[in-house]
Design a protein around this motif. Structure first.
Motif, PDB file in Angstrom:
ATOM      1  N   LYS A 129       0.823  -1.098  -0.047  1.00  0.00           N
ATOM      2  CA  LYS A 129      -0.093  -0.117  -0.155  1.00  0.00           C
ATOM      3  C   LYS A 129       0.812   1.262   0.039  1.00  0.00           C
ATOM      4  CE  LYS A 129      -3.731   0.171   2.276  1.00  0.00           C
ATOM      5  NZ  LYS A 129      -4.652   0.052   3.504  1.00  0.00           N
ATOM      6  N   ALA A 130       1.940   1.250   0.569  1.00  0.00           N
ATOM      7  CA  ALA A 130       3.162   2.349   0.651  1.00  0.00           C
ATOM      8  C   ALA A 130       3.509   2.826  -0.657  1.00  0.00           C
ATOM      9  CB  ALA A 130       4.158   2.155   1.341  1.00  0.00           C
ATOM     10  N   PRO A 131       4.023   1.774  -1.596  1.00  0.00           N
ATOM     11  CA  PRO A 131       4.264   2.323  -3.041  1.00  0.00           C
ATOM     12  C   PRO A 131       3.013   2.813  -3.813  1.00  0.00           C
ATOM     13  CG  PRO A 131       4.416   0.034  -2.751  1.00  0.00           C
ATOM     14  CD  PRO A 131       4.262   0.492  -1.253  1.00  0.00           C
ATOM     15  N   LEU A 132       1.703   1.955  -3.562  1.00  0.00           N
ATOM     16  CA  LEU A 132       0.672   2.462  -4.326  1.00  0.00           C
ATOM     17  C   LEU A 132       0.294   3.927  -3.999  1.00  0.00           C
ATOM     18  CD1 LEU A 132      -1.754  -0.721  -4.177  1.00  0.00           C
ATOM     19  CD2 LEU A 132      -0.701   0.303  -6.178  1.00  0.00           C
ATOM     20  N   LEU A 137       0.278   9.781  -5.983  1.00  0.00           N
ATOM     21  CA  LEU A 137       0.467  11.005  -5.542  1.00  0.00           C
ATOM     22  C   LEU A 137       1.360  11.312  -7.095  1.00  0.00           C
ATOM     23  CD1 LEU A 137       1.839  11.000  -2.050  1.00  0.00           C
ATOM     24  CD2 LEU A 137      -0.527  11.896  -2.970  1.00  0.00           C
ATOM     25  N   MET A 138       2.185  10.575  -7.626  1.00  0.00           N
ATOM     26  CA  MET A 138       2.750  10.767  -9.004  1.00  0.00           C
ATOM     27  C   MET A 138       1.974  11.138 -10.130  1.00  0.00           C
ATOM     28  SD  MET A 138       6.063   8.026  -8.445  1.00  0.00           S
ATOM     29  CE  MET A 138       7.136   8.332  -6.952  1.00  0.00           C
ATOM     30  N   LEU A 139       0.839  10.690 -10.070  1.00  0.00           N
ATOM     31  CA  LEU A 139       0.077  10.554 -11.099  1.00  0.00           C
ATOM     32  C   LEU A 139      -0.427  11.767 -11.367  1.00  0.00           C
ATOM     33  CD1 LEU A 139      -2.137   7.210 -10.855  1.00  0.00           C
ATOM     34  CD2 LEU A 139      -0.475   7.588 -12.411  1.00  0.00           C
ATOM     35  N   LEU A 151      -3.691   5.438 -16.620  1.00  0.00           N
ATOM     36  CA  LEU A 151      -2.873   4.983 -15.575  1.00  0.00           C
ATOM     37  C   LEU A 151      -3.673   4.934 -13.988  1.00  0.00           C
ATOM     38  CD1 LEU A 151       0.458   6.843 -16.131  1.00  0.00           C
ATOM     39  CD2 LEU A 151       0.064   4.514 -16.236  1.00  0.00           C
ATOM     40  N   GLU A 152      -4.494   6.114 -13.803  1.00  0.00           N
ATOM     41  CA  GLU A 152      -5.259   6.212 -12.876  1.00  0.00           C
ATOM     42  C   GLU A 152      -6.324   4.735 -12.690  1.00  0.00           C
ATOM     43  OE1 GLU A 152      -5.714  10.834 -11.622  1.00  0.00           O
ATOM     44  OE2 GLU A 152      -7.316   9.770 -12.982  1.00  0.00           O
ATOM     45  N   HIS A 159      -5.522  -1.214  -6.741  1.00  0.00           N
ATOM     46  CA  HIS A 159      -5.703  -0.848  -5.455  1.00  0.00           C
ATOM     47  C   HIS A 159      -6.881  -1.720  -4.854  1.00  0.00           C
ATOM     48  CE1 HIS A 159      -6.744   1.443  -1.958  1.00  0.00           C
ATOM     49  NE2 HIS A 159      -7.995   1.523  -2.306  1.00  0.00           N
ATOM     50  N   LEU A 160      -7.766  -1.928  -5.871  1.00  0.00           N
ATOM     51  CA  LEU A 160      -9.005  -2.862  -5.318  1.00  0.00           C
ATOM     52  C   LEU A 160      -8.747  -4.192  -5.150  1.00  0.00           C
ATOM     53  CD1 LEU A 160     -11.590  -1.593  -7.881  1.00  0.00           C
ATOM     54  CD2 LEU A 160     -11.495  -0.945  -5.424  1.00  0.00           C
ATOM     55  N   LEU A 161      -7.455  -4.707  -6.107  1.00  0.00           N
ATOM     56  CA  LEU A 161      -7.368  -6.255  -5.555  1.00  0.00           C
ATOM     57  C   LEU A 161      -6.423  -6.183  -4.319  1.00  0.00           C
ATOM     58  CD1 LEU A 161      -5.929  -7.193  -9.158  1.00  0.00           C
ATOM     59  CD2 LEU A 161      -7.868  -8.021  -7.871  1.00  0.00           C
ATOM     60  N   VAL A 162      -5.631  -5.239  -3.805  1.00  0.00           N
ATOM     61  CA  VAL A 162      -4.784  -5.472  -2.727  1.00  0.00           C
ATOM     62  C   VAL A 162      -6.005  -5.091  -1.491  1.00  0.00           C
ATOM     63  CG1 VAL A 162      -3.230  -4.034  -1.450  1.00  0.00           C
ATOM     64  CG2 VAL A 162      -2.745  -4.418  -3.849  1.00  0.00           C
TER      65      VAL A 162
END
Length: 338
Positions: A129-132, A137-139, A151-152, A159-162
């Motif tokens: 979750k941290a790199p996600l 934020l980079m997007l 990309l979003e 994100h939904l899978l995690v």
């Protein structure tokens, strides 16, 4: 119990019948026994055997009941107890206890391994979750709008899978994790719609949302997870530029119903009874590599834990309506009292 006892002692009864036959044959062939009444002998032996059989029935039934009771209670030490059981039954019970002890040891080892695996998986999910979050934020710095939208969308799917994996790991301890309180449906639903914004923009999916001013008693975090799974399915299987309807009503019992209606491909009649089964993807799921068959399974099981009932109405080509029925006050009391 009497029939069981007689079946267990068929060998005794057969041996007694053999003795009676032998006695009668001897009385018929041996001239020296002519002065003794054969009926007197038969009746005497029969009465003696019946008294013996009744005595053994009383003793062995008491032993059997004591034996079965001690098996259920799983005594720690058979020999230290004053039990009315036979030596054979004592040996049986001792062996059973040894087997139970070995199986309990194996079970505890498996539980420890499962807990360790669960903890490692939770740690991994939190690490991911941290790199996600950093990627999200980079997007914002991607200048190409079309590329950023794509990309979003992919980030949202990841994100939904995690998130699904996180809640699947936590599901085994949901009773310790839930917190029932009065919440407004609108707050939960709007938050989940905003989280799906990038995906909806890519597909042109719109939402027609009722006022949703009703308050329900439930766990907001787990309710959000249930709504998230249903909304993601609605978006996934709806055609481009369609609309998802979200509205509420009150049924005849006074319970609040939350409906989520999509204009998707629908669910085949033969698939409907199985859509909440683990890893079942159905006909539509086999046509999509994105389907895992876990979303609705987890949503359904979570809903049962917090007293929500999920039902679905669907037909091919006409979309689906998923309905969440929230418990009444008396049902909620029963739920929290379990």
């Amino acid at each position: 119990m009497l029939i069981l006892f007689l079946r267990e002692r068929l060998a005794w009864i057969g041996f007694f019948a053999f003795i009676i036959v032998m006695i009668n044959v001897l009385f018929s062939l041996d001239a020296g026994l002519e002065g003794i009444s054969i009926w007197y002998m038969n009746i005497s032996v029969l009465i003696s055997f019946m008294v013996f059989l009744i005595w053994r029935y009383v003793v062995e039934v008491r032993q059997l009941r004591d034996f079965l009771g001690n098996v259920e209670s799983q005594l720690d030490d058979v020999h230290s107890k004053n039990l009315a059981i036979s030596p054979f039954q004592t040996a049986y019970l001792t062996k059973i206890e040894d087997v139970i002890y070995d199986k309990n040891t194996e079970l505890n080892q498996v539980k420890v391994q499962l807990q360790e695996y669960s903890d490692e998986l939770l740690a991994w999910v939190h690490e991911v979750k941290a790199p996600l979050t950093s990627i999200n934020l980079m997007l914002d710095h991607v200048e190409d709008l079309a590329l950023r939208r794509k990309l979003e969308t992919e980030w949202l799917r990841l994100h939904l899978l995690v998130d699904q994996q996180l809640h699947q790991t936590r599901f085994v301890s949901i009773e310790k994790d839930n917190y029932m309180m009065d919440i407004e449906l609108r707050t939960v639903v709007y938050k989940e719609i905003r989280a799906m914004q990038a995906w909806c923009i890519e597909k042109g999916i719109g939402f027609d949302v009722d006022e949703l001013t009703e308050n329900v008693t439930t766990d907001s975090k787990w309710l959000a997870f249930i709504v998230r799974q249903i909304l993601s399915n609605a978006i996934k299987y709806s055609p481009a530029n369609s609309e998802v309807l979200i509205f509420t009503e009150v049924d005849v019992t006074g319970a609040t119903l939350l409906h989520i209606k999509d204009a998707g491909i629908g669910i085949r009649r033969e698939d409907l009874p199985r859509i909440f089964q683990k890893s079942y993807t159905g006909t539509a799921g086999r046509e999509s590599a994105q389907s895992t068959g876990m979303g609705l399974y987890l949503a359904h099981n979570v809903a049962q834990k917090i007293g929500i009932r999920i039902t679905v109405q669907s037909s091919v080509g006409e979309g689906s309506i998923f309905t969440l029925r929230f418990p009444l006050q008396n049902e909620y009391v029963k739920l929290t009292g379990r």
